[in-house]
Design an enzyme around this catalytic site. Structure first.
Site, short mmCIF file in Angstrom:
data_model
loop_
_atom_site.label_atom_id
_atom_site.label_comp_id
_atom_site.label_asym_id
_atom_site.label_seq_id
_atom_site.Cartn_x
_atom_site.Cartn_y
_atom_site.Cartn_z
N GLY A 145 0.81 -1.22 0.00
CA GLY A 145 0.00 0.00 0.00
C GLY A 145 0.84 1.27 0.00
N GLY A 146 0.52 2.15 0.93
CA GLY A 146 1.23 3.43 1.01
C GLY A 146 2.72 3.26 1.25
N GLY A 194 20.10 7.97 -34.82
CA GLY A 194 19.45 8.79 -33.80
C GLY A 194 20.15 8.68 -32.46
N ALA A 195 20.75 7.52 -32.22
CA ALA A 195 21.43 7.32 -30.94
C ALA A 195 22.62 8.26 -30.81
CB ALA A 195 21.84 5.86 -30.79
C1 HXC Z 1 -2.91 -2.71 11.07
C2 HXC Z 1 -1.41 -4.37 10.61
C3 HXC Z 1 -1.38 -3.99 9.24
C4 HXC Z 1 -2.17 -2.88 8.84
C5 HXC Z 1 -0.05 -5.65 9.51
N1 HXC Z 1 -0.59 -5.41 10.71
N2 HXC Z 1 -0.53 -4.80 8.58
N3 HXC Z 1 -2.17 -3.73 11.52
N4 HXC Z 1 -2.93 -2.28 9.79
N5 HXC Z 1 -2.18 -2.44 7.58
C6 HXC Z 1 -0.30 -6.10 11.95
C7 HXC Z 1 -0.86 -7.51 12.00
O1 HXC Z 1 -2.18 -7.47 12.50
C8 HXC Z 1 0.09 -8.18 13.00
O2 HXC Z 1 -0.27 -7.80 14.30
C9 HXC Z 1 1.41 -7.51 12.70
O3 HXC Z 1 1.10 -6.29 12.02
C10 HXC Z 1 2.31 -8.33 11.79
O4 HXC Z 1 1.56 -8.70 10.64
P1 HXC Z 1 1.55 -10.19 10.06
O5 HXC Z 1 0.46 -10.25 9.05
O6 HXC Z 1 1.51 -11.16 11.18
O7 HXC Z 1 2.98 -10.27 9.36
P2 HXC Z 1 3.40 -10.95 7.99
O8 HXC Z 1 2.81 -12.31 7.91
O9 HXC Z 1 4.88 -10.82 7.92
O10 HXC Z 1 2.73 -10.10 6.83
C11 HXC Z 1 3.06 -8.73 6.67
C12 HXC Z 1 2.13 -8.07 5.62
C13 HXC Z 1 0.65 -8.37 6.03
C14 HXC Z 1 2.42 -8.66 4.25
C15 HXC Z 1 2.44 -6.59 5.61
O11 HXC Z 1 0.45 -8.06 7.41
C16 HXC Z 1 -0.33 -7.59 5.23
O12 HXC Z 1 -0.67 -7.97 4.09
N6 HXC Z 1 -0.88 -6.51 5.81
C17 HXC Z 1 -1.93 -5.72 5.20
C18 HXC Z 1 -1.41 -4.97 4.02
C19 HXC Z 1 -2.43 -4.02 3.46
O13 HXC Z 1 -3.32 -4.43 2.69
N7 HXC Z 1 -2.37 -2.73 3.92
C20 HXC Z 1 -3.32 -1.70 3.55
C21 HXC Z 1 -2.87 -1.14 2.23
S1 HXC Z 1 -3.84 0.22 1.71
P3 HXC Z 1 0.00 -8.71 15.57
O14 HXC Z 1 -0.66 -7.98 16.69
O15 HXC Z 1 -0.56 -10.04 15.26
O16 HXC Z 1 1.52 -8.75 15.72
C22 HXC Z 1 -2.87 1.53 1.88
C23 HXC Z 1 -3.48 2.78 1.36
C24 HXC Z 1 -2.47 3.80 0.98
O17 HXC Z 1 -1.81 1.48 2.37
C25 HXC Z 1 -2.81 4.51 -0.28
C26 HXC Z 1 -1.88 4.17 -1.39
C27 HXC Z 1 -2.11 4.97 -2.64
#
Ligand code: HXC
Length: 510
Positions: free
Chosen positions: A169-170, A404-405
């Protein structure tokens, strides 16, 4: 009084523990350092001053009010790299996966604002899951504020991102707007949406490594500028890069002591270009023998290897190098090479870094794959970048400069300041065979005539002298004196003063 001092120490200690011992252990078990350990490796010893250590999130949804952790998942502040100020923020994966909340965003914005105001580079160490899901739009708004600051700082201060964990994401879009992105092999990933979402939406089964690992982003997507084996190596290499960069677009390029005289000549360069014009040679040998002490920091080493880009120093001052690589696809310009070099030249121009260009290019790559892929527009990017650049430009044609290069590769006509050629240079519209087959098509069945025409074409055009007669080449130089001549040219250009006409911004073909 003593109790108050103890209270401060106790609060600091709690904040330093981030998400707690178990999560720190898990971080270490994955081969990753914690945010604070990374900052310690990255900055000069004892130079880090932390801001906002006690900031907590303000969310009350989903029971979040019960889980407040000082620092809120990001460590921010400033320190020095070899004595020069650098602002830094490091995502703490042990706290809510390093995800970004409203207050977490405010911490990053504060260092972004300070870096811009104080005209110093900013480095982000990423290990984070994007927007904090529990905060919804407050987190999205926070990201947009960070992005806005990335854009305003672009071209004013160097911005560098190091991807050191799973980032989504961000946490990939903000790095995408910075100048350079580096990754750590096997522990870092970058994707807009992770493998689970991919499976749901497109039904593709893909691992995190296949979707966004370091090898994908350094060889296929070109999102990353380099990858290293572990956290420590990555951080030390970024320190090395920072040593090459100016503090801002109004600061001079850094200069360090040079231990290699530019008066020495290198006879081995006289035989670098093989007698057979179709044989390759390694342009990196010329770069290594031109820069001070052979020290060269290559950008995007594993992508579009037919062009080499990177930083070196001459007489102690930073120089950007762009060089066709005859070892790969004969050094031809294709879409990938053009995009890679264009971005590099524009970085150098933003920050006042002189560009030295080594030319050995047989032309643009023909074919449907290239044309359908937008070669016209991508090639135009490099042309545009060289043409708009006002920094000192020194060009050396070592062998082929065809079609051209020839124009594109920082030619005299694109305001090349000093354009050199080796005696082995061949500056022409195309190679002898292709040229003769077109202009003497009527003689194609007569090998003797074709041989005579070819000889005549080679004698007349496959040399630097036709271009030199017109002043397109300032001087034909001996290969062994290359370092000395380029150093002299750069010295001459130190006070170069050239401005493009006023405009809001240009409209480079994106
Ligand atoms: C809140 C989060 C989180 C999130 C992870 N955690 N991502 N908490 N918001 N976005 C927390 C988990 O709950 C977990 O908490 C701890 O972080 C570790 O995560 P795990 O999943 O256990 O780790 P891992 O298996 O290594 O996976 C990491 C990861 C996955 C690939 C980053 O967590 C993931 O896919 N997260 C979501 C990604 C996502 O979709 N984000 C939103 C994107 S939108 P605990 O308490 O269990 O330790 C965005 C908008 C921006 O960003 C705009 C862009 C233009």
């Amino acid at each position: 009084m003593k109790e108050i001092l103890h209270e401060l120490e106790a609060r600091r200690e709690r904040a330093r523990m981030g998400g707690g011992a178990a999560r720190i252990d898990a971080q270490h078990k994955r081969g990753k350092l914690t945010a604070r350990e990374r900052i310690e490796v990255f900055l000069d010893e004892g130079s880090f001053e932390e801001f906002d250590m006690f900031v907590e999130h303000r969310s009350t949804d989903f029971g979040m009010e019960k889980t407040k952790i000082a620092g809120d998942g990001v460590v921010t502040g400033w320190g020095t790299v070899n004595g020069r100020t650098v602002f830094v923020f490091a995502k703490d994966f042990t706290v809510f996966g390093g995800s970004l909340s409203e207050t977490h965003a405010q911490k990053i914005m504060k260092v972004q604002d300070m870096a811009l105001k104080n005209r110093a580079p900013i480095v982000g160490l990423y290990d984070a899951g994007g927007a904090r899901i529990q905060e919804g739009v407050a987190a999205l708004g926070g990201y947009a504020e960070v992005f806005q600051r990335n854009v305003l700082a672009s071209g004013v201060i160097p911005q560098i991102s190091v991807i050191m964990g799973p980032c989504a994401g961000g946490d990939v879009y903000s790095p995408a707007m910075t100048d350079f992105i580096f990754m750590v092999r096997d522990t870092s990933y970058m994707f807009v949406t992770g493998p689970d979402v991919v499976k749901t939406v497109t039904n593709e089964t893909v691992t995190a490594e296949e979707l966004g690992g370091a090898s994908v982003h350094t060889t296929k997507s070109s999102i990353a500028d380099g990858a290293y084996d572990n956290d420590v190596d990555a951080l030390l290499q970024v320190r090395r890069l920072i040593d090459f960069l100016p503090q801002s677009n109004t600061s001079p390029v850094p200069e360090i002591e040079c231990f290699q005289s530019v008066e020495e000549t290198d006879a081995s360069l006289d035989t670098l270009v093989p007698a057979n014009a179709n044989k390759p040679y390694d342009i990196k040998e010329l770069i290594a023998k031109t820069v001070d002490e052979g020290d060269f920091f290559e950008i995007q080493e594993s992508f579009a290897k037919n062009i080499v880009c990177g930083f070196g120093r001459i007489e102690g001052a930073t120089v950007g190098f762009v060089a066709n690589q005859p070892m790969v696809l004969a050094g031809v310009l294709d879409s990938d090479a053009s995009r890679k070099a264009a971005r590099f030249v524009r970085f150098c121009d933003c920050f006042g870094i002189p560009v030295v260009t080594f030319v050995d290019v047989p032309g643009f790559l023909p074919g449907t794959a290239q044309e359908y892929g937008g070669l016209i527009k991508h090639g135009a990017k490099l042309l545009f970048a060289f043409a708009e650049a006002t920094v000192p430009k020194v060009t050396l044609i070592t062998r082929k400069a065809y079609g051209g290069a020839y124009d594109v590769m920082a030619s005299k006509h694109l305001r090349g300041d000093i354009n050199y050629a080796w005696p082995t240079a061949q500056i022409a519209v195309m190679g002898a065979k292709g040229a003769v087959e077109i202009i003497f098509r009527k003689d194609i069945a007569d090998p003797e005539k074709i041989a005579a025409h070819t000889k005549m074409y080679e004698d007349r055009f496959l040399s630097p002298f036709v271009a030199a007669e017109r002043g397109y080449i300032d001087e034909v130089i001996m290969p062994h004196s290359t370092r000395k001549r380029i150093a002299r040219a750069l010295r001459l250009l130190r006070n170069k003063d050239l401005e493009n006409p006023w405009k809001k911004h240009d409209n480079i073909p994106l």
